[in-house]
Write a protein that holds these residues in place. Structure first.
Motif, PDB file in Angstrom:
ATOM      1  N   ILE B  14      49.593 102.784  71.625  1.00  0.00           N
ATOM      2  CA  ILE B  14      48.505 102.587  70.861  1.00  0.00           C
ATOM      3  C   ILE B  14      47.066 102.092  71.699  1.00  0.00           C
ATOM      4  N   ASP B  53      45.038  97.189  62.636  1.00  0.00           N
ATOM      5  CA  ASP B  53      45.964  98.016  62.417  1.00  0.00           C
ATOM      6  C   ASP B  53      46.185  97.593  60.597  1.00  0.00           C
ATOM      7  N   MET B  55      48.963  98.861  59.393  1.00  0.00           N
ATOM      8  CA  MET B  55      50.586  98.430  58.655  1.00  0.00           C
ATOM      9  C   MET B  55      51.487  97.972  60.188  1.00  0.00           C
ATOM     10  N   VAL B  84      47.363 105.165  58.787  1.00  0.00           N
ATOM     11  CA  VAL B  84      47.668 106.262  58.470  1.00  0.00           C
ATOM     12  C   VAL B  84      47.131 107.457  57.598  1.00  0.00           C
ATOM     13  N   LYS B 106      44.709 107.581  61.559  1.00  0.00           N
ATOM     14  CA  LYS B 106      45.484 107.993  62.880  1.00  0.00           C
ATOM     15  C   LYS B 106      46.341 109.031  62.582  1.00  0.00           C
ATOM     16  N   PRO B 107      46.394 110.627  62.875  1.00  0.00           N
ATOM     17  CA  PRO B 107      45.444 110.572  64.437  1.00  0.00           C
ATOM     18  C   PRO B 107      44.797 111.134  64.157  1.00  0.00           C
ATOM     19  N   PHE B 108      43.392 110.229  65.890  1.00  0.00           N
ATOM     20  CA  PHE B 108      42.458 110.353  65.808  1.00  0.00           C
ATOM     21  C   PHE B 108      41.508 111.608  67.285  1.00  0.00           C
TER      22      PHE B 108
END
Lengths: 892, 124
Positions: B14, B53, B55, B84, B106-108
């Protein structure tokens, strides 16, 4: 007048003390402040008393005040020492040194002031101040005050309790006793006992005031006395008060009367002595006059002595003759010790003591005055004859009337002394003596030899007397004895005649009276004691009678009566009690009748009720049976409810786990998906596609993430199957060797890449049935984990049979599993160290799946791990034969 | 002036992706693979934006953001979360409390990512 002032001042002091103590008493809580105030107030009044003393010239009392201070100092000193001793054990060591210094300083100070005071009393008992100033007395007091402040500060540190207070009172009592003993042993110190008594009283008073709470305690105690006790206390205290008043007033009145009687007696004695002295002197004068008027002697003396003066032998003869005649005369008059004739030239011509002839006495008063007429000198100390003497002189006049000489005679003073010391109604200690205007005693004392002209007496009464003022009263005489006396001035003699008698003798009858009064008083108190006993018993006897009567009534003996014929309020009370008792009996019988009627009604009603109760009882039993059944149902229901609640709790927990699982799963799935999607989008870009390096890198990432995604999905499918119990197992025959061989082949590449040793160990185990692919999945997962976490060393895989189970173990020499991670190792998505996991890859589902598969096959899996040795082991049921394809369903 | 962006994510792929996308847009990129590393880098550099992020093992994105707000030096730092899941109303309120500028799910789409970053950078 003076005494009135003194009494008024004393009264004012008492009233002020009372008021100020009232104020102090309100200063509750601060005990030491109260002590200090008391000390300051005593100091103030002390000084006020001094001031009054100086102002009113109360000289006699001044001595007492000096003594007071002296003894007060002693008492203070005693107290300081006393406290020092009583606190010694409890004192901290740091306190001992400063307190010792203070005590030593006080002792030195006391000695110094003692010297000061002791010096001011001369041998005659007359007070002569050394510094002549009250300043020193005041200063001394303040020194003592300082000492007491130190003492009080010290006491403050040790909050005095009742015991210490009683110690202090004990100390005061001891000092009072000391004063009394000193009074008995040394009468001179009598004043001291008075002062000690005064001090003790003041201190006790202040102590009572400061501990007024205890006073209230006593008061409260008194109010709780029995009736008899109260009566006794009241009668006895009244009796004591009255007796004391009676004894004191009669004592004081009789003392006054006796003093007056003694004084009048002394007065008459002194008159008597005076007249006998005058008589004696007159006699001497007459004797001398008889010689001076003897014509034959005068003519003989004139002719023979004067005319034959040129013939020495004849002159000597005449001289002898004249001396003989004088001697003869002197022997006749035994009170003369010398007779002499002085010529007009002032020389002694002729004397019975030849050694004194030719001496010049022209300046002597007896010569100068003797020329004019008869003259008597005062007793005086003569330098010529070297002893004290008294001369009577008279002029010698011839027949023609002219002065030829002066004749003089020395009077024997012992005769005068014996005249004075003669006891004429003066008892054992009384005496009369003469004091000349130089303050010297000129007649001998009855009690001490050789005081004449050696003992000067300075006291106020003598001073007054020598100034021509007659006085009478009490004072301390030259021997230091308290006496009562009369002092009279004799104008012709220029002397003071003193008649005095010791107080102890003079007041002997009063002492006897005092003793009698004391005895009578004590007797009275005893009598009153018995009277109080009688009265209190009489009162309490009737009260007790009444008490037992009322007690009997209270027990229910109505109608009884009590007979008391005391004729007072108690009889009235008894009468009304009797009426009450009779009335009570009447009420009681009425009540009993009523009660019986009531009882009948009640018993009837009770029977009715009993029947109804029986009926009800039966109904109740029936209902009870129904209720019991319902109860049983109820308990079952509640049990079921509880079970339900437990299940709900479990479900809730599971739900929570599920949410968490879904969120993690989403993250795990979406992360590779994001990367695949993103990189694919980037690859659409021409410039990226044309850059080979970038393109390959991106493609590799896409491939890696696709693999990761596919592995994750496989694992999750497995997990779902395990959760739902739909995983299928296909059992076929195999051997341990076969399983291990397959495992070795699978991991050979990875092992080689890391340079590890792979060792297989197995016993001879007969073939068995198992799901080969699932078992391989589990074992290879374990081996893969070992390879991942082992950098060097070996991985040992072994198989063995134990009882009905076949065991497989995988042991490595890797880093091991951290202690805190061990309990959660089989949880889904759990990885011992996340940062490490990234390096080695893996989803975090492997061990969870292993556990699920092994348990679904009816086995179990466990591990133990320390750094350098991690041991995973699983066991499965050893199956030797199997009839058909077997499917097991199990919920984890 | 070239804008500096700090990207914090435990997934290397990522990180690689966002870096590649943003480098095309001429941003200067700094990366960190966990919260502790990110906070350490923030001590030294002051980026225009932090992409975080949520997580992550160890310190979660939320904990990292709280630490950033606590430090007086970095309390006004602009932060975008990577997540997410979409946030519920209460979740959004928490984001507001932490003064998070935006969040990306995500996903983007790469374009979407760039657009959002630019709008956050322009805002005050």
């Amino acid at each position: 007048m003076r005494e009135t002032y003194l009494w008024l001042a004393g009264l004012a002091v008492l009233v002020s003390l009372f008021l100020i103590f009232q104020i102090i008493q309100r200063l509750k809580g601060n005990r030491s402040l109260r002590y200090l105030l008391v000390a300051a107030i005593i100091a103030f009044f002390w000084q006020a008393a001094e001031f009054i003393n100086v102002l009113l010239q109360l000289d006699e009392y001044a001595i007492i005040y000096m003594r007071l201070e002296y003894s007060f100092g002693l008492v203070m000193l005693c107290l300081v020492l006393f406290f020092f001793l009583s606190y010694y054990g409890r004192m901290k060591k740091m306190h001992i040194v400063p307190i010792s210094v203070v005590v030593v300083a006080l002792v030195v100070l006391a000695l110094f002031t003692d010297r000061l005071i002791a010096g001011v009393f001369n041998e005659g008992g007359v007070y002569i101040p050394i510094f002549g100033d009250f300043f020193w007395i005041g200063a001394m007091w303040y020194f003592y005050l300082l000492g007491s402040i130190v003492l009080l500060i010290f006491i403050r540190g040790n909050e005095t309790n009742r015991k210490e207070k009683s110690f202090l009172l004990f100390g005061i009592a001891i000092s009072a006793c000391l004063g009394m003993v000193s009074d008995m042993l040394f009468p001179y110190f009598g004043i001291m006992s008075v002062s000690l008594g005064g001090i003790s009283m003041v201190m006790a008073l202040s102590w009572i005031v400061v501990s007024i709470d205890d006073f209230y305690f006593i008061k409260a105690h008194f109010s709780r006395f029995s009736l008899g006790g109260k009566v006794r206390v009241m009668i006895i205290s009244t009796a004591i008060l009255l007796t004391v008043l009676l004894v004191f007033s009669s004592y004081i009145i009789s003392k006054k009367a006796i003093e007056e009687r003694v004084l009048s007696q002394l007065d008459s004695v002194s008159y008597l002595k005076e007249s006998s002295l005058n008589e004696f002197l007159l006699e001497q004068i007459n004797d001398l006059k008889s010689i001076a008027g003897d014509e034959s002697f005068v003519s003989f003396y004139e002719t023979k002595y004067h005319t034959l003066s040129d013939n020495l032998s004849e002159h000597a003869y005449a001289h002898d003759l004249a001396r003989k005649q004088l001697s003869a005369f002197m022997e006749e008059e035994e009170n003369y010790e010398e007779v002499f004739i002085v010529g007009v030239d002032g020389l002694i011509h002729l004397s019975t003591s030849p050694s004194l002839e030719k001496k010049n006495v022209a300046q002597e008063s007896f010569f100068i005055e003797g020329k004019k007429g008869v003259y008597v000198t005062n007793p005086y100390y003569s330098l010529m004859v070297q002893h004290d003497t008294m001369v009577v002189s008279a002029p010698m006049i011839n027949s023609q009337g002219s002065l030829i000489s002066v004749i003089g005679g020395r009077v024997d003073l012992s005769a005068v002394s014996s005249l004075m010391t003669q006891r004429t109604g003066l008892g054992d200690t009384g005496e009369t003596y003469l004091v000349n205007n130089y303050n010297y005693m000129i007649t001998s004392s009855r009690f001490q030899e050789g005081l004449e002209f050696k003992k000067a007496i300075y006291s106020d009464v003598i001073k007054d007397c020598l100034m021509g003022k007659d006085s009478k009263g009490t004072h301390i005489n030259y021997l230091g004895t308290p006496v009562i006396g009369v002092y009279r001035w004799m104008p012709q003699r220029k002397m003071c005649i003193v008649s005095e008698i010791s107080q102890s003798e003079a007041f002997m009858p009063i002492t006897r009276l005092r003793n009698v009064l004391f005895l009578v008083g004590s007797g009275l108190i005893v009598v009153f004691f018995f009277i109080s006993l009688y009265f209190s018993r009489m009162l309490t006897k009737q009260m007790n009678k009444l008490l037992s009567f009322t007690e009997s009534i209270s027990k229910g003996n109505f109608g009884e009566t009590v007979s008391i014929n005391s004729g007072d309020e108690i009889e009235d009370l008894a009468r009304s009690f009797n009426i009450m008792s009779v009335e009570l009996k009447k009420y009681d019988s009425d009540l009993k009748k009523h009660q019986m009627a009531l009882e009948k009604t009640v018993s009837k009603r009770t029977n009715d009720l009993q029947e109804k109760i029986g009926e009800l009882e039966r109904t109740k039993r029936a209902i009870m049976n129904i209720l019991e059944d319902t109860n049983q149902t109820n308990t079952e229901l509640s049990k079921a409810r509880e079970e339900l609640r437990n299940n709900i709790d479990k479900l809730n927990a599971m739900n929570k786990n599920k949410d968490e699982f879904i969120s993690i799963t989403a993250h795990e799935l979406k992360t590779p998906l994001t990367s695949i999607k993103g990189f694919s989008e980037l690859l659409k870009n021409e410039s990226v596609l044309n850059n080979k390096e970038q393109r390959d890198k991106y493609f590799n990432i896409i491939i890696e993430d696709t693999q990761r995604l596919s592995k994750l999905i496989t694992d999750m499918l497995d997990l779902t199957r395990l959760d739902l119990g739909t995983m299928k197992f296909f059992f076929e025959k195999t051997t341990a060797e076969e399983m291990l061989e397959q495992l070795k082949n699978l991991s050979e590449l990875q092992v080689k890449a890391k340079g590890l040793k792979f060792i297989c160990k197995t016993e001879k185990i007969p073939g068995f049935y198992a799901d080969k692919s699932r078992l391989t999945q589990v074992l290879s997962n374990l081996v893969n984990n070992s390879i991942k976490y082992t950098e060097k060393g070996s991985i040992i895989v072994s198989a063995f049979k134990k009882e009905d189970y076949i065991h497989f173990s995988v042991v490595d020499t890797g880093v091991g599993i951290p202690k805190d991670a061990q309990p959660n190792l089989f949880q889904r998505f759990y990885q011992a160290d996340s940062s490490y996991t990234r390096k080695v890859g893996g989803s975090g589902l492997g061990l969870s799946i292993c556990k699920g598969i092994v348990e679904a096959m009816g086995g179990s899996i466990w591990f133990r791990s320390v750094p350098g040795n991690t041991h995973f082991e699983l066991k499965l049921k050893y199956l030797q034969r199997i009839g058909k394809e077997k499917t097991e369903t199990k919920v984890i | 002036m070239v804008k500096k962006i700090l990207i914090v994510d435990d997934e290397p792929h990522i990180l690689e992706l966002i870096k590649a996308v943003l480098e095309v847009e001429k941003f200067e990129i700094i990366t960190a693979t966990n919260g502790v590393e990110a906070l350490k880098k923030l001590e030294a550099v002051t980026p225009d934006l932090v992409i975080l992020d949520m997580m992550m093992p160890g310190m979660s994105g939320r904990e990292v953001c709280e630490s950033i707000r606590k430090n007086p030096k970095t309390k006004n730092q602009k932060v975008i979360f990577l997540t997410v899941a979409r946030f519920s109303e209460t979740g959004k309120k928490v984001l507001d409390d932490m003064k998070v500028s935006d969040y990306i799910t995500k996903p983007f789409e790469t374009k979407d990512l760039v657009t959002r970053i630019n709008s956050v950078l322009k805002s005050k």
